[in-house]
Design a protein around this motif. Structure first.
Motif, short mmCIF file in Angstrom:
data_model
loop_
_atom_site.label_atom_id
_atom_site.label_comp_id
_atom_site.label_asym_id
_atom_site.label_seq_id
_atom_site.Cartn_x
_atom_site.Cartn_y
_atom_site.Cartn_z
N LEU A 89 -53.25 8.76 -5.86
CA LEU A 89 -53.66 7.43 -5.42
C LEU A 89 -53.82 6.49 -6.61
O LEU A 89 -53.36 5.33 -6.59
N LEU A 90 -54.46 6.97 -7.68
CA LEU A 90 -54.63 6.14 -8.87
C LEU A 90 -53.28 5.75 -9.47
O LEU A 90 -53.09 4.61 -9.93
N LEU A 91 -52.35 6.70 -9.49
CA LEU A 91 -51.02 6.42 -10.04
C LEU A 91 -50.32 5.31 -9.24
O LEU A 91 -49.74 4.38 -9.82
N GLU A 92 -50.37 5.40 -7.92
CA GLU A 92 -49.73 4.39 -7.07
C GLU A 92 -50.40 3.02 -7.23
O GLU A 92 -49.73 1.99 -7.27
N LEU A 93 -51.74 3.02 -7.31
CA LEU A 93 -52.46 1.75 -7.48
C LEU A 93 -52.14 1.11 -8.82
O LEU A 93 -51.98 -0.12 -8.93
N LEU A 94 -52.05 1.94 -9.86
CA LEU A 94 -51.70 1.41 -11.19
C LEU A 94 -50.32 0.77 -11.16
O LEU A 94 -50.12 -0.33 -11.69
N GLU A 95 -49.40 1.43 -10.53
CA GLU A 95 -48.04 0.90 -10.47
C GLU A 95 -47.99 -0.40 -9.67
O GLU A 95 -47.34 -1.38 -10.07
N LEU A 96 -48.69 -0.42 -8.54
CA LEU A 96 -48.69 -1.63 -7.71
C LEU A 96 -49.33 -2.80 -8.44
O LEU A 96 -48.83 -3.93 -8.41
N SER A 97 -50.46 -2.54 -9.13
CA SER A 97 -51.17 -3.64 -9.80
C SER A 97 -50.38 -4.20 -10.97
O SER A 97 -50.57 -5.35 -11.36
N CYS A 98 -49.46 -3.39 -11.54
CA CYS A 98 -48.71 -3.86 -12.72
C CYS A 98 -47.32 -4.38 -12.37
O CYS A 98 -46.64 -4.96 -13.25
#
Length: 1005
Positions: A718-727
């Motif tokens: 989940l953290l990996l997907e959120l990081l990618e989406l936010s960037c």
């Protein structure tokens, strides 16, 4: 041994001659504790000096002995203590210059645990007979009082054996004391005498006189008083003494009546509060003969006072007196003092209730209500006398103003019963139930708004009484019908607010009537097909939220509100965007006020899938061109608090969060209602439709508000997907919500290598984007940096410094400099939707102060090193940081930061100006010396801002000018004419608020 004896004699000689005071005492104490000699050997060594013909020499000898005793009284034997007590008692008869040292020695001896039996009495007799306490200096008088306190605590039974002689000795000792420090000690002794059963004997009046001569206390501590004694301390200490025993009643009550004639407000207040305190201790027989005088004084204070505090104290005293008279057990030959007192009250107050136009109706009503609240007997007597008259008056009057006054008075007599024991007080109002209900329902049917509002307050009070509305049930149903009618027909905002409050209160007590009567009617009106106005539908929605406190009501109301959202989404209902947002706010309110039961939790954890399903349907249809109001950012933002409140405090949160994670990561739609969604849904992919990616804000509400004990599934992924989406996402709501969600999860992650590694990877990703001037996602990377910095700052994580240093470096960035400066406001302030204590975030105490302490020097260095056109960013950041600090920290740090804050007043950014002025204004009320030295610069720059084009800047600068008037007069007098001239322009400002602030400031100058 001879060497020790010689050393001892040498120490004595040095001390007596005044050569080595402290050294001699310390050495003697050390040798004594080491066992090299005893205290009696020290007395022998002092022999020649103690028998000297010179009083000063004898005094120095006794002083050395007393100083040593104060250090080693715990090492003495019982025999040594006995000998020393006899010695000191004899010394009390010696010259007056020796007395202070003798008293110090006796004080040390009274602390000994081996004090021989009978010695306490012997010491006190010697003190009382051989010295006149009030002729001693302040410190010695204090020492005598401390001796008494010590002996009362350790030898209470011996002192009580003295009988009234102890009280007489204390009275003689304290008579004439004036120092407030010693008075606190004296009041402490008197309190123990009164409360712990000492025999007052024939000295009751003397003890009262010696303490009551200070009543009421009139003491104003000097400025910067190092002892910190306040008037309130003295008042409370004396009050405990005066009200401690009924034996003082015959003296205290006439004194209170006398002091109530004073013109000094503080004396009146103290007298009334003392009367209230003693009435809770006294009995009927103690008060009976003074009732007419007390009532006359109390009536005058309530009828004539201009002070609300005095009036409140008078009413409290009336209530306590009534309660005291009600407690007493009557004998067959005794007079009922309660009836006597109530007759006095009714005689002077009842007739004023028949004059609702005159001003005495309210003080009379308050006095009668104060007696009515005190006891069952009083409430029964007052209700029987007053309520028939009030009901008759209401029915005979026709003017709305008079009827409203009478209804408000009636409310005061209904209200008190709510705080009483239910079983006893039913009969007080039951006899008038029908008449009261008739009056309330009649007033609800009136067209006068004030009368309606008052009647709803009375209805609320009636509803809280057992059997007043519930029997027969038709009364409750009739009340609900009236409230429903007012919701649908009454457009006055004040009436609407009163209806909602009344309905919410009654629904907690009678949910069945609201389920059967109100909820179906409101539902019908909400979906009436546009026949009703939007305002009516919004009132219906607000009412549904207000009544939904019980689980049974929540189960009925939430489907109605969800149906509104569904109709708005499908377009079958003519609901505006504003109404959809209002429904979301109502659902949030229900989640906040609903009881945390399994039943309620189940309802709301069915609500969340409905909301997610509606949002997903809207997102998928939005890709095909259909525009649902659910797609609007304002609606999605309004949905977030519903989900977050539910996950933060209601049961089943972990299950709901797990389902939400599986939806966003794996496209699992199996738990959503009306499951007709595509097989492959990827809500966290930036490349997909923004209408889908913005749903991440709903995920934030699910996972970021969970208690820390609930584990989020698939956290790493989940953290990996959120990081990618936010960037990578270019939609502001999507990348901002992803950054918030990421930060919220990082804040709650357990400390360790895994978290440190995650932060390192995040910082590298952020730095890669920020360091590339050509990167198209620099704003997204900055947003992520800001929220992760806040997440780590709140929990004191060591790696937070690396991220905040990155923020400081961006203050000079040509593209992101102003965003970075504003970002410090977000770092230092509370965030409502994530990273707050309500969301169970890891928030440490005083994180703002810590951040300021660690980074203020960096900010100043950056400002000094920056080129001129970049300095304003540093000033803006500083202004945001300082403005969010506690005032005490601002005062401490202001001298170092003052040059920068004054420079910030020249910054062209009006946000910086407002923030800086808001920071300076409270500090100016109590200015440190650093501000006074900069007064000329401060006045000039503040006056220049009074003509700013921005109203907020003008108002803030005028408030600072006002605060400057409190500086020392000799400092501000040279600026007076200049300030008055400059204030002419804002006095003619086109905004009324600015003119008002200017007028206040000019009057002070």
């Amino acid at each position: 041994m001879a060497a020790d004896s010689a050393l001892l004699l040498g120490l004595v000689e040095e001390f007596v001659l005044g050569q080595q005071d402290r050294k001699a005492v310390d050495t003697a104490t050390g040798k004594l504790k080491a066992g090299q000699f005893t205290i009696l050997q020290l007395v022998e060594a002092l022999g020649l000096h103690l028998t000297s013909s010179q009083p000063q020499t004898r005094g120095r000898g006794v002083q050395l002995l007393s100083n040593v005793l104060q250090e080693c009284y715990g090492d003495l034997t019982e025999r040594e203590v006995e000998v020393l007590i006899v010695f000191y008692e004899n010394r009390l008869k010696d010259h007056y210059v020796i007395t202070p040292h003798v008293i110090q020695g006796l004080k040390a001896l009274t602390k000994c645990s081996v004090l021989p039996p009978g010695s306490a009495v012997s010491i006190l007799k010697s003190l009382f007979q051989d010295i006149h306490v009030q002729s001693l200096m302040l410190a010695e008088r204090s020492c005598v009082y401390n001796i008494l306190i010590q002996l009362m605590e350790s030898r209470e039974s011996e002192l009580k054996g003295l009988g009234a002689d102890f009280v007489f000795g204390f009275v003689q000792s304290v008579d004439g004391e004036r120092d407030p420090r010693n008075l606190l000690l004296a009041f402490h002794i008197a309190r123990k005498i009164v409360h712990e059963g000492y025999d007052l004997g024939k000295f009751t009046e003397e003890l009262f006189e010696v303490t009551s001569c200070y009543f009421p206390i009139d003491f104003s501590p000097p400025a910067n008083d190092p002892h910190g004694i306040t008037q309130e301390e003295l008042v409370l200490a004396l009050r405990v003494v005066l009200t401690g025993t009924p034996r003082f009643a015959e003296f205290l009550l006439p004194l209170i009546i006398e002091k109530l004639d004073s013109d000094v407000q503080s004396a009146k207040l103290d007298s009334l509060q003392t009367l209230t305190a003693c009435a809770s201790v006294y009995e009927q027989k103690d008060l009976a003969q003074f009732l007419p005088g007390l009532w006359a004084s109390l009536r005058r204070e309530v009828f004539q006072t201009a002070s609300e505090r005095v009036e409140s104290a008078g009413l409290a005293a009336v209530g306590t007196l009534t309660a005291c008279l009600s407690r007493s057990v009557l004998n067959s030959d005794s007079e009922d003092s309660l009836n006597v007192f109530l007759e006095l009250v009714l005689k002077d107050c009842q007739h004023h209730l028949c004059e609702p136009d005159l001003k005495l109706v309210w003080p009379s009503a308050k006095l009668l209500q104060a007696t009515s609240t005190a006891s069952y007997r009083a409430s029964h007597r007052v209700a029987a006398a007053v309520l028939p008259s009030l009901i008759e008056q209401y029915n005979s009057r026709t003017q709305c103003a008079q009827r409203r006054t009478l209804l408000e008075v009636l409310q005061g007599f209904v209200h008190p019963v709510t705080s009483s024991e239910e079983g006893k007080y039913e009969s007080v109002l039951l006899d008038f139930r029908q008449s009261l209900c008739s009056i309330v329902f009649s007033a609800l049917s009136e067209s006068n708004a004030d009368l309606q509002i008052t009647s709803m307050r009375v209805l609320t009070a009636l509803g809280q009484q057992t059997d007043l509305l519930s029997s027969p049930q038709s009364d409750v149903e009739l009340a609900v019908d009236h409230l429903t009618r007012l919701i649908l027909e009454e457009g006055d905002p004040k009436v609407s607010l009163a209806v909602v409050e009344c309905a919410g209160s009654l629904a907690r007590l009678h949910p069945a009537a609201f389920i059967s009567k109100m909820v179906p009617r409101l539902k019908e009106e909400i979906f009436s097909g546009g026949l009703r106005s939007k305002a009516v539908r919004q009132r219906c929605v607000a009412a549904l939220a207000a009544v939904s406190s019980r689980p049974s009501l929540v189960q009925e109301s939430t489907p109605v509100l969800l149906q509104v959202l569904t109709s708005a989404h499908t377009g079958t209902g003519a609901f505006s965007l504003e109404e959809v947002i209002s429904v979301c706010h109502s659902l949030q309110k229900i989640a906040e006020q609903a009881q945390d039961t399994e039943e309620t939790g189940g309802v709301f954890h069915d609500v969340i899938p409905r909301l997610l399903g509606l949002a997903l349907q809207a997102a998928l249809q939005g890709s095909s061109g259909h525009c649902s109001p659910i797609l609007e950012e304002t609606v999605l933002s309004a949905m977030v608090p519903i989900i977050s409140t539910t996950c933060a405090r209601l049961q089943l949160a972990g299950q709901t969060a797990s389902r939400a994670v599986s939806l966003f990561l794996d496209g699992d739609v199996s738990f959503l209602p009306e499951n007709a969604f595509p097989a492959q849904i990827q809500l966290l992919k930036a490349g997909d439709s923004r209408s889908q990616s913005q749903m991440v804000c709903l995920l934030m509400g699910c996972v970021c508000w969970l208690p820390r004990t609930v584990e989020v599934p698939q956290m790493d992924r989940l953290l990996l997907e959120l990081l990618e989406l936010s960037c990578t996402c270019d939609h502001p709501l999507s990348y901002t919500s992803a950054a918030k969600c990421y930060a919220g999860l990082v804040n709650k992650s357990p400390a360790g290598e895994a978290l440190d590694s995650l932060i390192d990877r995040t910082l590298k990703r952020i730095s890669t984007e920020l360091d590339s001037a050509s990167s198209p996602v620099r704003t997204q990377a900055f947003t992520l940096l800001l929220w992760v910095s806040k997440a780590l700052l709140l929990r004191y994580h060591p790696l937070s410094t690396a991220l905040t240093d990155k923020l400081f470096s961006l203050l000079s960035d040509p593209e992101l400099g102003w965003l970075a400066a504003d970002g410090f406001s977000l770092l230092m302030s509370d965030s409502p939707d994530v990273l707050n204590r309500g969301s169970h975030a890891d928030v440490r105490m005083m994180y703002r102060q810590r951040f300021f302490t660690e980074n203020s020097a960096k900010l100043v260095e950056g400002f000094n090193a920056a080129v001129q056109e970049k300095k304003s960013g540093y000033l803006k950041a500083l202004s945001h940081i300082v403005n969010n600090l506690p005032r005490q920290v601002q005062l401490t740090e202001l001298p170092a930061l003052l040059p920068l804050l004054l420079e910030a007043l020249l910054c062209p950014d009006q946000g910086v100006q407002v923030s800086t002025l808001s920071c300076l204004q409270p500090v100016l009320l109590d200015p440190p010396s650093a501000l006074i030295t900069q007064l000329e610069v401060l006045v000039g720059r503040t006056l220049a801002l009074t003509t700013s084009p921005t109203m907020k800047v003008r108002i803030a600068s005028l408030r600072c000018i006002h605060a400057l008037s409190r500086f020392p007069e000799h400092e501000i007098m040279p600026f007076r004419a200049r300030v008055l001239r400059a204030l002419a322009a804002p006095l003619d400002d086109h905004k009324r608020v600015v003119r008002s602030e200017a007028a206040v400031a000019r009057n002070e100058w």
